[in-house]
Design an enzyme around this catalytic site. Sequence first.
Site, PDB file in Angstrom:
ATOM      1  N   ARG A  78       0.746  -1.371   0.176  1.00  0.00           N
ATOM      2  CA  ARG A  78      -0.293  -0.286  -0.151  1.00  0.00           C
ATOM      3  C   ARG A  78       0.800   0.968   0.212  1.00  0.00           C
ATOM      4  O   ARG A  78       0.575   2.606  -0.620  1.00  0.00           O
ATOM      5  CB  ARG A  78      -0.740   0.086   1.183  1.00  0.00           C
ATOM      6  CG  ARG A  78      -1.453   1.283   0.878  1.00  0.00           C
ATOM      7  CD  ARG A  78      -3.021   0.671   2.290  1.00  0.00           C
ATOM      8  NE  ARG A  78      -3.049   2.507   2.695  1.00  0.00           N
ATOM      9  CZ  ARG A  78      -4.412   2.545   3.253  1.00  0.00           C
ATOM     10  NH1 ARG A  78      -4.711   1.684   4.590  1.00  0.00           N
ATOM     11  NH2 ARG A  78      -5.149   3.620   3.414  1.00  0.00           N
ATOM     12  N   ASN A 132     -10.052  -5.431   0.383  1.00  0.00           N
ATOM     13  CA  ASN A 132     -10.757  -3.965  -0.559  1.00  0.00           C
ATOM     14  C   ASN A 132      -9.901  -4.502  -1.662  1.00  0.00           C
ATOM     15  O   ASN A 132      -8.536  -5.584  -2.389  1.00  0.00           O
ATOM     16  CB  ASN A 132     -10.153  -2.810  -0.444  1.00  0.00           C
ATOM     17  CG  ASN A 132     -10.670  -2.032   0.682  1.00  0.00           C
ATOM     18  OD1 ASN A 132     -12.576  -2.910   0.140  1.00  0.00           O
ATOM     19  ND2 ASN A 132     -10.740  -1.853   1.916  1.00  0.00           N
ATOM     20  N   CYS A 153     -19.158  -3.400   3.674  1.00  0.00           N
ATOM     21  CA  CYS A 153     -18.320  -2.567   3.844  1.00  0.00           C
ATOM     22  C   CYS A 153     -19.031  -1.863   5.098  1.00  0.00           C
ATOM     23  O   CYS A 153     -20.104  -1.954   4.445  1.00  0.00           O
ATOM     24  CB  CYS A 153     -17.705  -1.953   2.479  1.00  0.00           C
ATOM     25  SG  CYS A 153     -16.987   0.291   2.819  1.00  0.00           S
ATOM     26  N   ASP A 154     -18.351  -1.425   5.723  1.00  0.00           N
ATOM     27  CA  ASP A 154     -18.567  -0.257   6.799  1.00  0.00           C
ATOM     28  C   ASP A 154     -19.208   1.314   6.459  1.00  0.00           C
ATOM     29  O   ASP A 154     -20.295   2.100   7.328  1.00  0.00           O
ATOM     30  CB  ASP A 154     -18.319  -0.024   7.927  1.00  0.00           C
ATOM     31  CG  ASP A 154     -17.188   0.197   7.861  1.00  0.00           C
ATOM     32  OD1 ASP A 154     -17.120   0.295   7.256  1.00  0.00           O
ATOM     33  OD2 ASP A 154     -16.938   0.572   9.103  1.00  0.00           O
ATOM     34  N   HIS A 181     -17.161   2.478  -2.433  1.00  0.00           N
ATOM     35  CA  HIS A 181     -16.639   3.560  -1.966  1.00  0.00           C
ATOM     36  C   HIS A 181     -16.794   4.533  -2.955  1.00  0.00           C
ATOM     37  O   HIS A 181     -16.484   5.521  -3.591  1.00  0.00           O
ATOM     38  CB  HIS A 181     -15.124   3.062  -2.009  1.00  0.00           C
ATOM     39  CG  HIS A 181     -14.675   2.805  -1.043  1.00  0.00           C
ATOM     40  ND1 HIS A 181     -12.687   2.689  -0.737  1.00  0.00           N
ATOM     41  CD2 HIS A 181     -15.213   2.479   0.200  1.00  0.00           C
ATOM     42  CE1 HIS A 181     -13.444   1.382   0.956  1.00  0.00           C
ATOM     43  NE2 HIS A 181     -14.762   1.249   1.175  1.00  0.00           N
ATOM     44  N   TYR A 230     -16.416   8.499   0.771  1.00  0.00           N
ATOM     45  CA  TYR A 230     -15.235   8.534  -0.181  1.00  0.00           C
ATOM     46  C   TYR A 230     -15.389   9.340  -1.422  1.00  0.00           C
ATOM     47  O   TYR A 230     -14.129   9.243  -2.259  1.00  0.00           O
ATOM     48  CB  TYR A 230     -14.570   6.840  -0.642  1.00  0.00           C
ATOM     49  CG  TYR A 230     -13.806   6.249   0.340  1.00  0.00           C
ATOM     50  CD1 TYR A 230     -13.005   5.570   0.220  1.00  0.00           C
ATOM     51  CD2 TYR A 230     -14.954   5.678   1.135  1.00  0.00           C
ATOM     52  CE1 TYR A 230     -12.446   5.166   0.927  1.00  0.00           C
ATOM     53  CE2 TYR A 230     -14.237   5.098   1.968  1.00  0.00           C
ATOM     54  CZ  TYR A 230     -12.964   4.320   1.971  1.00  0.00           C
ATOM     55  OH  TYR A 230     -11.911   4.018   3.247  1.00  0.00           O
TER      56      TYR A 230
END
Length: 406
Positions: A78, A132, A153-154, A181, A230
């Site tokens: 990442r 993800n 997804c929360d 997102h 997002y």
Amino acid sequence: MRLVILGGGGFRVPLVHKALDEHITQVVLHDVDANRLDAIHHVLRGGPPVTATTDLDEALRGADFVFSAIRVGGLAGRAIDEEVAHAHGVLGQETVGAGGIAYGLRTAPVADRLARRIAELAPQAWVVNFTNPAGLITEVMARHLGERVIGICDSPIGLCRRVAHALDLENPTFDYAGLNHLGWLQGVYLGTENLLPTLLADDNALAGFEEGRLFGAEWLRALGVIPNEYLHYYYSTREALGDNRGAFLLGQQQRFYDGEVDWETTRLEREATYMAQERERDTLEGGGYEHVAMAVMRAIADNETATLILNVPNNSTLSTLDDQAIVEVPCEVDATGARPMPVTPLPDHAAGLVTSVKAVDRLVMEGTRSAALKAFALHPLVDSVATAKSLLDTYVRRHPELAYLS
């Protein structure tokens, strides 16, 4: 029931373990990194018996539920995604834009192999995907698992909870639609009355919750909907370019895995800094995706209908996408799985963005260099083909997992 957690050495696994209820009688953690697996195993206390293994086949046999929470390349990957994107002057966030494409290109082949193996060894299992980019990876896994994989997804559920609180409502229904997102809350209903316009007209109410502050009253009223947090990366791209969260988390969590600091202290620091530059205040609830996963599991296991916002096959829900496209919409969940509920058609600006981003997802899924180049070049947040080619070449050079794109 036997629950298998793929990516069982991941930092947030203890949150999942804490949320488990009496439905789960056995937990199996699987990870390719034995040291991380051991560190997390030692954090877990109470609850059902937990075993840990690096043998995937051993983990999957007899599974009733599989939670997939892998991170191909780890946090080091990442950090590289963000670093490379920033060096090219584009957004580096891990699920959005260039960073999201790089993450997807690393993860899709692994998710495909995992789904094949689950279908072979545990065809009766329900798979809940945390990994993800969640919509993309759920769609990859669905090629082998069909509707037995559900993405979670929360973020949308958190948005709905905050909006309900701002309106002082109990148990409203929500009209929400989009991709993971990349979604918009289009209505908040008590019976047939939509109370979202009331919220959009109230400056004080909008200032009282995260998305209201993040996007601002004027922009929300112009849109006529409330975006998922997002969408900040699309609507405020210039302001978001400096996000280096991957490098921060890499250093922070490595201190835990090295035994220098305890898990709970690290967790609280992690949650307190999430999107801190956009938030005036924060909660330390530790996310919430683990509770969404448990709600899905209970609805399936008990055959008691629940309504949850999930990532599932479109099946004509959004007219601009084909039936197999994974979308994020309210669903009814019971023992037969998750079924999308009707939603209001997205406004043109949102539908266009959804169509563009889904096309990029599909290019990532193709798994070829040509398709990967197109994915970078055609994403709304990458502004030139030359930049796209340089991004691809640099990511291939920096990530061993992308050697297949050489």
